[in-house]
Design an enzyme around this catalytic site. Structure first.
Site, PDB file in Angstrom:
ATOM      1  CE1 TYR A 160      -3.075  -3.017   0.379  1.00  0.00           C
ATOM      2  CE2 TYR A 160      -3.223  -2.601   2.728  1.00  0.00           C
ATOM      3  CZ  TYR A 160      -3.561  -3.348   1.621  1.00  0.00           C
ATOM      4  OH  TYR A 160      -4.402  -4.422   1.759  1.00  0.00           O
TER       5      TYR A 160
ATOM      6  CG  HIS B  33      -0.741  -8.749   0.143  1.00  0.00           C
ATOM      7  ND1 HIS B  33      -0.316  -7.446   0.104  1.00  0.00           N
ATOM      8  CD2 HIS B  33      -2.062  -8.716  -0.155  1.00  0.00           C
ATOM      9  CE1 HIS B  33      -1.332  -6.661  -0.209  1.00  0.00           C
ATOM     10  NE2 HIS B  33      -2.400  -7.412  -0.376  1.00  0.00           N
TER      11      HIS B  33
END
Length: 322
Positions: free
Chosen positions: A49, A134
């Site tokens: 992010y 992830h």
């Protein structure tokens, strides 16, 4: 170590990593602070992010809070490395940040440990409570299961992390990971929502069978269910919503309106309704958004709303009474 208590609502920190558009540090800090003031104590981030920006901004606020009063999760699998960027290019994966860092898939134990160490530095914290692998299916699912998940199990056994899991958009991916490792949690994106529930076919029953908790994200389906009135330019799965999807979203909104309920409030609370789901994580890019989300999660919704949705063919009865 036991899985930490997450509460009903979590703060997703992708937005404060400049997802789609840049924001000021002060606004990011105020947004996290508003979540804290609203009673949120679970915060989720990732190196992905904003190429570390989300972790830095989140840590700037949480490092001032009593460490035992909140739970934080981040993700592993993508290593961040410096990259030459003489032309000043921007990141090509949806974040409005300079492309002076690159992401590299590394499911090895060394890579997992390095990722955690770097995340701790950016967060300014002494420990991470939950680590998720992830999006392993974006890279190499078999390597994620055979290399990354055993490494996470080892870190948990060593007491360095309280809980481990996997985050993905695919219910099938998460089911494969549960069958391949001893997981505590999975982070499910967009596959158990008011609009659609494919995770009920295999994943959620498997989670109950194995005692794996679900953190539900993407309950608005890329923003489609995030407003009381569904606009013509609404998105679904990060692309313009097709006509049949718009039609169902508007039918859901109309049913909610008949009971004086906001569509986003119904979407939030439905996302928490399955017994396997422990928490719903929602992002925000300004303080008012997260305050409104917290209010909607606590809104008193009539039970008749769900039965009417069944009557109108918008939900199946097992989703309401199961």
């Amino acid at each position: 170590m036991s899985v930490p208590e997450l509460g009903r609502l979590g703060f997703g920190a992708a937005g404060i990593g400049n997802l789609y558009r840049a924001m000021d540090d002060a606004v990011a800090a105020a947004t996290v602070g508003a979540g804290w003031d609203a009673g949120i104590r679970y915060f989720d981030t990732a190196p992905h992010y904003g190429l570390g920006l989300s972790e830095r901004r989140l840590g700037a606020v949480l490092s001032t809070k009593p460490r035992d009063e909140f739970v934080i999760s981040t993700k592993v699998g993508r290593i961040l490395e410096p990259a030459a960027n003489p032309a000043g290019a921007r990141d090509g994966e949806g974040f409005d940040v300079p492309a002076d860092t690159t992401r590299r898939w590394d499911p090895s134990e060394a890579g997992i440990r390095r990722s955690i160490e770097h995340s701790l530095e950016r967060l300014r914290l002494d420990r991470i409570d939950i680590a998720y692998l992830h999006d392993p299916d974006v890279y190499d699912l078999s390597a994620g299961i055979s290399q990354a998940l055993p490494a996470l199990e080892k870190l948990r056994d060593e007491g360095l992390i309280a809980a481990i899991g996997v985050g993905a958009n695919s219910a099938e991916t998460l089911a494969a990971c549960i069958r391949g490792a001893d997981l505590d949690l999975v982070m499910l994106a967009g596959r158990y929502t008011l609009l659609e529930q494919p995770a009920t076919e295999d994943l959620l029953p498997l989670c109950i069978e194995r005692g794996v908790g679900v953190v539900n994200v993407g309950v608005y389906n890329s923003g489609l269910l995030a407003r009381t009135v569904v606009p013509d330019d609404a998105h679904y799965n990060y692309a313009p919503a097709p006509a049949h999807i718009l039609h169902k979203a508007r039918a859901l909104a109309a049913c909610c309106a008949d009971f004086g309920v906001e569509l986003p409030a119904a979407a939030l609370q439905f996302g928490l309704s399955h017994p396997a789901v422990r928490n719903v994580v929602v992002g925000a890019t300004e303080p008012a958004q997260i305050r409104q989300t917290a209010q909607r999660m606590e809104a008193d919704l009539p039970a008749e709303l769900w039965t009417e949705m069944v009557s109108r063919g918008l939900l199946t009865e097992d989703l309401v009474h199961g």
